[in-house]
Each structure stands twice: as structure tokens, then as C-alpha cells.
Scaffold this motif. Structure first.
Motif, PDB file in Angstrom:
ATOM      1  N   SER A  35       0.852  -1.190   0.000  1.00 52.54           N
ATOM      2  CA  SER A  35       0.000   0.000   0.000  1.00 52.54           C
ATOM      3  C   SER A  35       0.887   1.239   0.000  1.00 52.54           C
ATOM      4  O   SER A  35       1.172   1.813  -1.058  1.00 52.54           O
ATOM      5  N   GLU A  36       1.384   1.622   1.168  1.00 55.82           N
ATOM      6  CA  GLU A  36       2.175   2.859   1.273  1.00 55.82           C
ATOM      7  C   GLU A  36       2.972   2.824   2.557  1.00 55.82           C
ATOM      8  O   GLU A  36       2.776   1.954   3.402  1.00 55.82           O
ATOM      9  N   GLY A  37       3.844   3.811   2.712  1.00 54.27           N
ATOM     10  CA  GLY A  37       4.578   3.972   3.968  1.00 54.27           C
ATOM     11  C   GLY A  37       3.797   4.907   4.874  1.00 54.27           C
ATOM     12  O   GLY A  37       2.779   5.479   4.476  1.00 54.27           O
ATOM     13  N   ILE A  82      -4.686   3.547  -0.252  1.00 53.09           N
ATOM     14  CA  ILE A  82      -3.592   4.504  -0.028  1.00 53.09           C
ATOM     15  C   ILE A  82      -4.127   5.937   0.064  1.00 53.09           C
ATOM     16  O   ILE A  82      -5.232   6.235  -0.387  1.00 53.09           O
ATOM     17  N   LEU A  83      -3.270   6.797   0.624  1.00 50.51           N
ATOM     18  CA  LEU A  83      -3.522   8.230   0.519  1.00 50.51           C
ATOM     19  C   LEU A  83      -3.080   8.645  -0.879  1.00 50.51           C
ATOM     20  O   LEU A  83      -2.022   8.212  -1.353  1.00 50.51           O
ATOM     21  N   LEU A  84      -3.910   9.465  -1.514  1.00 53.17           N
ATOM     22  CA  LEU A  84      -3.531   9.915  -2.863  1.00 53.17           C
ATOM     23  C   LEU A  84      -2.539  11.067  -2.718  1.00 53.17           C
ATOM     24  O   LEU A  84      -2.923  12.237  -2.615  1.00 53.17           O
ATOM     25  N   GLY A  85      -1.277  10.727  -2.663  1.00 48.52           N
ATOM     26  CA  GLY A  85      -0.228  11.715  -2.421  1.00 48.52           C
ATOM     27  C   GLY A  85      -0.169  12.761  -3.529  1.00 48.52           C
ATOM     28  O   GLY A  85      -0.281  12.434  -4.715  1.00 48.52           O
ATOM     29  N   VAL A  86       0.009  13.990  -3.112  1.00 49.30           N
ATOM     30  CA  VAL A  86       0.189  15.059  -4.099  1.00 49.30           C
ATOM     31  C   VAL A  86       1.513  14.822  -4.848  1.00 49.30           C
ATOM     32  O   VAL A  86       1.613  15.047  -6.058  1.00 49.30           O
ATOM     33  N   SER A  87       2.500  14.316  -4.142  1.00 47.29           N
ATOM     34  CA  SER A  87       3.789  14.017  -4.792  1.00 47.29           C
ATOM     35  C   SER A  87       3.657  12.812  -5.723  1.00 47.29           C
ATOM     36  O   SER A  87       4.335  12.740  -6.745  1.00 47.29           O
ATOM     37  N   ARG A  88       2.800  11.888  -5.357  1.00 50.84           N
ATOM     38  CA  ARG A  88       2.521  10.738  -6.236  1.00 50.84           C
ATOM     39  C   ARG A  88       1.952  11.253  -7.550  1.00 50.84           C
ATOM     40  O   ARG A  88       2.397  10.872  -8.638  1.00 50.84           O
TER      41      ARG A  88
END
Ligand SMILES: Cc1ncc(COP(=O)(O)O)c(C=O)c1O
Length: 318
Positions: free
Chosen positions: A194-196, A217-223
Motif C-alpha cells: 500500500s504505502e509507507g 492509499i492516501l492519494l499523495g500530491v507528490s505521487r
């Protein structure tokens, strides 16, 4: 003493004066949404995307923060503006939004002004986070799978960025027991990556960029930024289920998050990734990101690292 100020429930107050009540729902339930944005060249990077995610989290939590998103953007910029002069002009900033439901109704008699959401925005010089982080840009990080799994999205949706983070903290503790510089990537209930605790993960295999599908997961802005930059460069991308086996066979692995943008993984589950150094895809993407941000944030972090001890000793510039 810090000269920084914080936006706190409609006012600007000294950072040391900003206090949250022990009766706040944030303390009682971890009932608080938050955001973390950074600046490049003292300008917030993708602030609107962060605020959009914050308002999504608030909607899920059914919290009315009392500000429109436009107003929130305005006061964010004002908070930053009021803090810029407390540091030299080459200082970039972390901007943190914290919004809780406010004190619990049962304690209302303790609050003469009535019960309302607790809203704070603070700005912190990035020298501490990035000065401390700088060595990772060269050494990379060691990604491991901890025993702690992520929470199933149908129970607690990770798309909301909340302070209910015990599972991330447990993963951190378990990874730390394996040694310094170990970064845990949590598996989802189906056994996929999933994610860290504060980052999203990417794999590279045969020239293709792979990342977990946006489910657990959180939808990362950096992602999103990484995917956007990759698309512009014509790099094929796939959002898909990825397991331990896929990561062990990956040519490259890297992690993305707001403060440091991206960092490569030297090893995964104790096995070296590629030759252990940043791979060609990672190098291409991070160079593109620096151009896009208008700041060589790797050199900046190294520069902060050199100044960090003195900065911490003096607290802040007088
Ligand atoms: C759980 C989690 N995943 C991913 C991220 C990366 O998100 P962003 O790129 O927006 O910083 C974060 C950031 O704090 C996070 O907490």
C-alpha cells in the motif's frame, strides 16, 4: 524565542501561545484532518491540491471548519507571509493545516465562546526536516515490510489524511527494530503493497513505472506530481496491485512525499535494489522535478544540513 506566528481559530497568535484543549475531539479520538504542504522559493507548492484533499478529509469526517476553501487559501498565504521574515530568504517552509471538530459537546460549559472547530495553520522552516533528511538522498533508504498492515479502506478510508495514525506508528516502531534507516511499507488486507507511514511507493520494471492502485492509499500530491512528470517525459505508467515478489524483482524502487519529493530505495526486504544506487528512471524524474519546482532541493537540503546545528542552537534568527 521563536518569532513565528500561527493562524489559530481566526487569529494570528505567537507559536508558543497556540494551545489545543485537552477536551478537544482530536485528543479524544484522533478526530482531526491535516495537511502538509511545502514551499519552493518560498511559494507554496500545489497548495490548492493540498487544500482540496483537506476539504475531502473534512467531508468524510463531517467537520465544518467554518472557512471556504478560498478563504483557507487566503489565510494560509497570509500565515506564510507573516513568517517569512523570521528566516533568511533562502529558507523554504513546511505549512501544516490541522482541523478538528473542536471540544467535545459534553465539556461545553468549559468554553464560554461556544463549541466550534479547531483550525490551525503553522509554518515551520524546512531546515530541520530537510537538514536531517539530506543524507538519504545519497544513501537511499531500506524498505521493509512490517507485521503491521494498513487498515482496510472500507473500515477507515486512507484517502482522508487524519491524525488516527496508530497503525503507521506501529509500523515505524517495527521497522526501527530492524535497524536504522528502515522504512516500512504496509501491506493491505489482500497482501499487496500500500504505502509507507508518510509516503507513496513506486517500482520500475523494464522501463515501466508501477505504483499501487488508488484503493488502500492516501492519494499523495507528490505521487500525482511524479505521475504527471513521467507522462510528460513519455514514460509508461501503470497503477496496479503490487506484491512482495514484484518489489523484489523491481529494477528500481523509490518513495515520494511532500517534503523531500522523492528518495530511492537501496534495498527491499534486505535485498539490494538494482546496484543500490539511484536508477536511471529515478534520476530522470528527480532532475525533472527540480526544474519543475525551480529549486535544486537536494543541494538545498545539504546546505540546510550544514547549518542545522547552529540553527538549532540559536533556535531562530533574531
Ligand atoms: C500515509 C501517507 N501516504 C502518502 C503520503 C504522501 O503524500 P504527499 O505526497 O501528499 O505528501 C503521506 C504524506 O504525509 C502520508 O501520510
Amino acid at each position: 524565542m521563536s518569532k513565528r506566528v500561527v493562524y489559530f481559530n481566526g487569529q494570528f497568535v505567537a507559536e508558543s501561545e497556540a494551545r489545543i484543549s485537552i477536551f478537544d475531539s482530536a485528543l479524544m479520538y484522533g478526530d482531526m484532518a491535516f495537511e502538509m504542504t511545502r514551499t519552493y522559493n518560498q511559494r507554496p507548492f500545489r497548495l490548492r491540491e493540498h487544500l482540496d484533499r483537506l476539504y475531502g478529509s473534512l467531508r468524510l469526517l463531517e467537520i465544518d471548519c467554518g472557512l471556504t476553501i478560498d478563504r483557507m487559501e487566503q489565510v494560509t498565504l497570509e500565515t506564510l507571509e507573516r513568517n517569512l521574515a523570521t528566516e533568511p530568504p533562502d529558507m523554504d517552509w513546511q505549512i501544516m493545516h490541522d482541523v478538528s471538530r473542536g471540544p467535545l459537546e459534553v465539556y461545553r460549559t468549559a468554553f464560554r465562546e461556544g463549541i466550534r472547530a479547531t483550525v490551525s495553520i503553522n509554518c515551520w522552516p524546512l531546515i530541520t526536516h530537510m537538514g536531517g533528511f539530506a543524507p538519504n538522498y545519497s544513501s537511499g533508504v531500506h524498505v521493509v515490510i512490517p507485521a503491521q498492515q494498513t487498515l482496510p479502506a472500507h473500515l477507515v478510508d486512507p484517502k482522508a489524511k487524519t491524525r488516527s495514525r496508530l497503525h503507521y506508528q506501529m509500523a515505524n516502531l517495527q521497522a526501527a527494530r530492524l535497524g536504522a534507516g528502515r522504512w516500512p511499507v504496509l501491506l493491505d488486507p489482500d497482501g499487496y503493497l500500500s504505502e509507507g507511514p508518510g509516503w507513496n511507493i513506486f517500482l520500475v520494471k523494464d522501463g515501466e513505472l508501477l505504483t499501487p492502485e488508488p484503493r488502500n492509499i492516501l492519494l499523495g500530491v507528490s505521487r500525482a506530481t511524479t505521475m504527471e512528470l513521467a507522462r510528460d517525459l513519455g514514460i509508461p505508467i501503470r497503477e496496479t496491485n503490487l506484491g512482495r515478489y514484484d518489489a523484489l524483482r523491481a529494477d528500481e524502487i523509490f518513495c515520494t512525499a511532500t517534503t523531500y519529493a522523492m528518495v530511492h530505495a537501496t534495498s527491499f526486504e534486505g535485498q539490494t535494489v538494482g546496484d543500490g544506487s539511484p536508477g536511471p528512471m529515478f534520476k530522470r524524474l528527480i532532475e525533472t522535478w527540480k526544474l519543475f519546482a525551480g529549486v535544486d532541493f537536494v543541494s538545498q537540503a545539504r546546505h540546510y544540513a550544514e547549518r542545522l546545528t547552529l540553527w538549532e542552537r540559536t533556535g531562530t534568527r533574531e
